[in-house]
Design a protein around this motif. Structure first.
Motif, PDB file in Angstrom:
ATOM      1  N   GLY A  25     -24.146  -6.538 -28.093  1.00 57.56           N
ATOM      2  CA  GLY A  25     -24.216  -5.871 -26.794  1.00 57.56           C
ATOM      3  C   GLY A  25     -23.164  -6.392 -25.825  1.00 57.56           C
ATOM      4  O   GLY A  25     -22.522  -5.609 -25.108  1.00 57.56           O
ATOM      5  N   LEU A  26     -22.969  -7.713 -25.815  1.00 52.54           N
ATOM      6  CA  LEU A  26     -21.941  -8.295 -24.953  1.00 52.54           C
ATOM      7  C   LEU A  26     -20.556  -7.817 -25.349  1.00 52.54           C
ATOM      8  O   LEU A  26     -19.724  -7.494 -24.487  1.00 52.54           O
ATOM      9  CB  LEU A  26     -22.005  -9.822 -25.020  1.00 52.54           C
ATOM     10  CG  LEU A  26     -23.199 -10.488 -24.334  1.00 52.54           C
ATOM     11  CD1 LEU A  26     -23.218 -11.983 -24.631  1.00 52.54           C
ATOM     12  CD2 LEU A  26     -23.144 -10.264 -22.818  1.00 52.54           C
ATOM     13  N   ARG A  27     -20.302  -7.742 -26.656  1.00 50.67           N
ATOM     14  CA  ARG A  27     -18.992  -7.282 -27.125  1.00 50.67           C
ATOM     15  C   ARG A  27     -18.737  -5.838 -26.703  1.00 50.67           C
ATOM     16  O   ARG A  27     -17.648  -5.500 -26.221  1.00 50.67           O
ATOM     17  CB  ARG A  27     -18.900  -7.433 -28.642  1.00 50.67           C
ATOM     18  CG  ARG A  27     -17.561  -6.990 -29.230  1.00 50.67           C
ATOM     19  CD  ARG A  27     -17.559  -7.126 -30.746  1.00 50.67           C
ATOM     20  NE  ARG A  27     -16.390  -6.495 -31.330  1.00 50.67           N
ATOM     21  CZ  ARG A  27     -15.259  -7.129 -31.623  1.00 50.67           C
ATOM     22  NH1 ARG A  27     -15.152  -8.413 -31.380  1.00 50.67           N
ATOM     23  NH2 ARG A  27     -14.246  -6.486 -32.166  1.00 50.67           N
ATOM     24  N   LEU A  28     -19.759  -4.971 -26.886  1.00 55.94           N
ATOM     25  CA  LEU A  28     -19.602  -3.572 -26.487  1.00 55.94           C
ATOM     26  C   LEU A  28     -19.377  -3.447 -24.977  1.00 55.94           C
ATOM     27  O   LEU A  28     -18.572  -2.629 -24.518  1.00 55.94           O
ATOM     28  CB  LEU A  28     -20.828  -2.766 -26.920  1.00 55.94           C
ATOM     29  CG  LEU A  28     -21.009  -2.602 -28.438  1.00 55.94           C
ATOM     30  CD1 LEU A  28     -22.345  -1.929 -28.742  1.00 55.94           C
ATOM     31  CD2 LEU A  28     -19.857  -1.789 -29.024  1.00 55.94           C
ATOM     32  N   TRP A  29     -20.095  -4.255 -24.204  1.00 50.84           N
ATOM     33  CA  TRP A  29     -19.937  -4.228 -22.748  1.00 50.84           C
ATOM     34  C   TRP A  29     -18.526  -4.646 -22.337  1.00 50.84           C
ATOM     35  O   TRP A  29     -17.891  -4.001 -21.492  1.00 50.84           O
ATOM     36  CB  TRP A  29     -20.979  -5.152 -22.112  1.00 50.84           C
ATOM     37  CG  TRP A  29     -20.811  -5.348 -20.635  1.00 50.84           C
ATOM     38  CD1 TRP A  29     -20.909  -4.395 -19.667  1.00 50.84           C
ATOM     39  CD2 TRP A  29     -20.498  -6.585 -19.977  1.00 50.84           C
ATOM     40  NE1 TRP A  29     -20.687  -4.955 -18.422  1.00 50.84           N
ATOM     41  CE2 TRP A  29     -20.436  -6.291 -18.579  1.00 50.84           C
ATOM     42  CE3 TRP A  29     -20.306  -7.881 -20.399  1.00 50.84           C
ATOM     43  CZ2 TRP A  29     -20.165  -7.275 -17.628  1.00 50.84           C
ATOM     44  CZ3 TRP A  29     -20.030  -8.860 -19.459  1.00 50.84           C
ATOM     45  CH2 TRP A  29     -19.962  -8.551 -18.097  1.00 50.84           C
ATOM     46  N   LEU A  30     -18.022  -5.712 -22.962  1.00 53.77           N
ATOM     47  CA  LEU A  30     -16.687  -6.200 -22.632  1.00 53.77           C
ATOM     48  C   LEU A  30     -15.606  -5.213 -23.072  1.00 53.77           C
ATOM     49  O   LEU A  30     -14.617  -4.999 -22.361  1.00 53.77           O
ATOM     50  CB  LEU A  30     -16.448  -7.566 -23.276  1.00 53.77           C
ATOM     51  CG  LEU A  30     -17.292  -8.711 -22.696  1.00 53.77           C
ATOM     52  CD1 LEU A  30     -17.214  -9.944 -23.580  1.00 53.77           C
ATOM     53  CD2 LEU A  30     -16.823  -9.052 -21.278  1.00 53.77           C
ATOM     54  N   GLN A  31     -15.804  -4.586 -24.235  1.00 50.86           N
ATOM     55  CA  GLN A  31     -14.828  -3.593 -24.681  1.00 50.86           C
ATOM     56  C   GLN A  31     -14.821  -2.384 -23.749  1.00 50.86           C
ATOM     57  O   GLN A  31     -13.767  -1.772 -23.508  1.00 50.86           O
ATOM     58  CB  GLN A  31     -15.127  -3.174 -26.122  1.00 50.86           C
ATOM     59  CG  GLN A  31     -14.783  -4.238 -27.144  1.00 50.86           C
ATOM     60  CD  GLN A  31     -15.031  -3.797 -28.572  1.00 50.86           C
ATOM     61  OE1 GLN A  31     -15.830  -2.890 -28.813  1.00 50.86           O
ATOM     62  NE2 GLN A  31     -14.365  -4.428 -29.514  1.00 50.86           N
ATOM     63  N   GLY A  32     -16.003  -2.046 -23.240  1.00 48.67           N
ATOM     64  CA  GLY A  32     -16.068  -0.960 -22.264  1.00 48.67           C
ATOM     65  C   GLY A  32     -15.285  -1.303 -21.001  1.00 48.67           C
ATOM     66  O   GLY A  32     -14.609  -0.442 -20.426  1.00 48.67           O
ATOM     67  N   ARG A  33     -15.347  -2.536 -20.578  1.00 44.44           N
ATOM     68  CA  ARG A  33     -14.588  -2.966 -19.397  1.00 44.44           C
ATOM     69  C   ARG A  33     -13.085  -2.920 -19.666  1.00 44.44           C
ATOM     70  O   ARG A  33     -12.301  -2.569 -18.774  1.00 44.44           O
ATOM     71  CB  ARG A  33     -15.017  -4.374 -18.985  1.00 44.44           C
ATOM     72  CG  ARG A  33     -16.463  -4.464 -18.532  1.00 44.44           C
ATOM     73  CD  ARG A  33     -16.760  -5.791 -17.879  1.00 44.44           C
ATOM     74  NE  ARG A  33     -15.968  -5.955 -16.647  1.00 44.44           N
ATOM     75  CZ  ARG A  33     -16.071  -7.006 -15.854  1.00 44.44           C
ATOM     76  NH1 ARG A  33     -16.925  -7.981 -16.146  1.00 44.44           N
ATOM     77  NH2 ARG A  33     -15.337  -7.110 -14.770  1.00 44.44           N
ATOM     78  N   ARG A  34     -12.684  -3.266 -20.900  1.00 48.83           N
ATOM     79  CA  ARG A  34     -11.261  -3.212 -21.212  1.00 48.83           C
ATOM     80  C   ARG A  34     -10.767  -1.765 -21.221  1.00 48.83           C
ATOM     81  O   ARG A  34      -9.669  -1.463 -20.723  1.00 48.83           O
ATOM     82  CB  ARG A  34     -10.966  -3.880 -22.552  1.00 48.83           C
ATOM     83  CG  ARG A  34      -9.472  -3.854 -22.869  1.00 48.83           C
ATOM     84  CD  ARG A  34      -9.039  -4.744 -24.006  1.00 48.83           C
ATOM     85  NE  ARG A  34      -9.599  -4.292 -25.263  1.00 48.83           N
ATOM     86  CZ  ARG A  34     -10.479  -5.010 -25.958  1.00 48.83           C
ATOM     87  NH1 ARG A  34     -10.904  -6.169 -25.518  1.00 48.83           N
ATOM     88  NH2 ARG A  34     -10.938  -4.549 -27.100  1.00 48.83           N
ATOM     89  N   THR A 146     -15.243 -12.626 -18.491  1.00 49.45           N
ATOM     90  CA  THR A 146     -16.053 -11.664 -17.740  1.00 49.45           C
ATOM     91  C   THR A 146     -15.352 -11.191 -16.470  1.00 49.45           C
ATOM     92  O   THR A 146     -15.669 -10.121 -15.936  1.00 49.45           O
ATOM     93  CB  THR A 146     -17.423 -12.273 -17.366  1.00 49.45           C
ATOM     94  OG1 THR A 146     -17.223 -13.522 -16.687  1.00 49.45           O
ATOM     95  CG2 THR A 146     -18.261 -12.498 -18.610  1.00 49.45           C
TER      96      THR A 146
END
Length: 480
Positions: A25-34, A146
């Motif tokens: 979930g953290l990886r998907l969230w961070l990729q979404g931010r990128r 983050t």
């Protein structure tokens, strides 16, 4: 028994799955931010992790030269620096880089100011310092990730434990420039052999049990350090000595290369190299380096005392020689160390022949090097040795420690010509100094000329060419 094991196994499985889901979930969230940043900025970004970027050392010169090279080569890429410096603005940091290093970036760079730099400072961990700083770097790296998710992450200060966070959680390409391995096989040898050094306290070296515990601690830490470092897609190291240790620990030979740090020696090259006047019987031996324990100024003073003993019987002996210790004092601890060294000079009876020059301006440093016959260096296993390069550029004959970067990369033959001398003990240092002073002015001039010519290997231009070559494979993927 099964009734006890089964619930524990199920619980462990559930906790593992929960952890994996959280990480995913953290990886998907961070990729979404990128992806959101890509849409906003319209291009890739490269971020450098350098919590002390406003300092004025050789590591910071590497940072600014790297940024300048990449900006000139890749105009469509944006650049970010993660820094822990507080109380300054980005403009002030760039102005400081221009003043200290004469480096001006061709276009703007963004700064991400991190608030928790104290978690990587050695003073926060009086015990188990390596482990504490490494764990702290992971927290600081998470704060950085983050705050801004880059496409390529470059660790330019040696915080290897941040690499897996950016690679596996951030989904970034990662590269690293290693100035000095956090742990090395030499450190393990010192503890195994129970040798007291600045990083191996006497009470540990005298105790077999504590020495064994420390060896186990270092071995476990080395394993973790190797796993973290092996996450790097590209590894650059600053010397042959560092290369050997990183290959042994990170085990990534195909991704690792030497990129010598940039040494700004232009200010020394305007010093004319002339044959010394044979009528001038005086000689100065100069040492340049911060008054830190690892610089081993005690060895310099003790070796100089032995030289005076050897020269004492000559008609022009003791009064013709002078040792000048030039260096910076960062804090009260360094100042106390200088007082201890002054006391050692009194104890050995050489106080009248030894001068201390603290925190002197650059022009005075140049004058000291111009007037010196020998440039003295005694740090064991220095990873590179920018001070040695500066002495060679200034025209002094270098006498460096027979280890690390000086032995493997700097004080080496250049076009089959000698560039300096090496030693590793009081007696060998004294003997080498006596040999240098016994040379004719013409012979010394030949060594000085070869040494100055050899430092072209460490210019800004050489560094930038090698840095771009090492990172080309990653940068080309960003700019497709």
């Amino acid at each position: 028994m099964w009734s006890l094991v089964a619930p524990c196994a199920v619980l462990s499985l559930l906790l593992t799955l929960t952890l994996l889901l959280v990480l995913l979930g953290l990886r998907l969230w961070l990729q979404g931010r990128r992806k959101a940043r890509w849409a906003r900025d319209g291009g890739p970004s490269v971020a450098f992790f350098h919590p002390y970027c406003n300092a004025g050392g050789g590591g910071e010169r590497v940072l600014w030269c790297s940024l300048r090279a990449l900006m000139n080569r890749y105009p469509g890429v944006s650049f970010v620096v993660y820094t822990g410096d507080q109380g300054v603005t980005g403009e002030q940091i760039l102005e400081g880089a221009q003043q200290r290093f004469n480096i001006t970036l061709p276009r703007p760079v963004a700064f991400v100011f991190l608030r928790r730099r104290s978690v990587v400072e050695a003073s926060s961990y009086p015990h188990f310092t390596l482990l504490g700083q490494s764990a702290g770097s992971m927290f600081l790296g998470w704060e950085a990730l983050t705050a801004f998710v880059p496409d390529l992450y470059v660790d330019s200060m040696g915080y290897a434990f941040t690499l897996p966070i950016f690679r596996y959680l951030g989904g970034c390409k990662v590269a690293s420039y290693v100035h000095y391995p956090t742990v090395s096989t030499d450190m393990l040898s010192v503890v195994r052999e129970r040798n007291p050094r600045f990083n191996n306290a006497d009470f540990i070296s005298r105790n077999p049990l504590l020495s064994t515990v420390k060896v186990v601690y270092y071995c476990c830490f080395a394993l973790l350090y190797g796993l973290a470092g092996s996450c790097s897609d590209v590894v650059m190291v600053n010397s042959t000595w560092t290369l050997g240790h990183i290959l042994a620990l990170w085990r990534s030979p195909s991704r690792t290369s030497i990129v010598y740090p940039p040494c700004d020696v232009r200010a020394f090259l305007d010093i004319p190299l002339e044959e010394e006047d044979e009528e001038d019987k005086g000689h100065t031996i100069v040492s340049v380096g911060q008054f830190r324990p690892e610089k081993d100024h005690q060895l310099q003073i003790k070796a100089f005392r032995k030289l005076l003993e050897r020269k004492g019987e000559e008609p022009v002996g003791r009064e013709s020689l002078q040792l000048v210790l030039v260096g910076g004092c960062r804090n009260q601890e360094d100042e106390e160390r200088v007082q201890m060294l002054r006391g050692l000079c009194q104890e050995l009876g050489v106080a009248d022949c030894v001068k201390f020059k603290l925190n002197i301006p650059f022009e005075e440093l140049k004058r000291e090097l111009v007037n010196a016959t020998i440039g003295l260096h005694t740090m064991w296993n220095e990873h590179f040795g920018i001070g040695v390069v500066e002495c060679m550029a200034a025209g002094t004959i270098v006498l460096a420690h027979k280890s690390g970067g000086p032995k493997l990369d700097i004080v080496v033959p250049y076009n089959d010509r000698q560039t300096g001398f090496l030693a590793d003990s009081e007696d060998s240092y004294a003997a080498a100094m006596e040999t240098i002073l016994a040379l004719s002015p013409a012979a010394r001039l030949e060594i000085r000329r070869a040494a100055r010519e050899s430092v072209s290997r460490f210019s800004d231009q050489e560094f930038e060419a090698c840095f771009l070559a090492a990172t080309e494979s990653l940068m080309s993927q960003l700019t497709l």
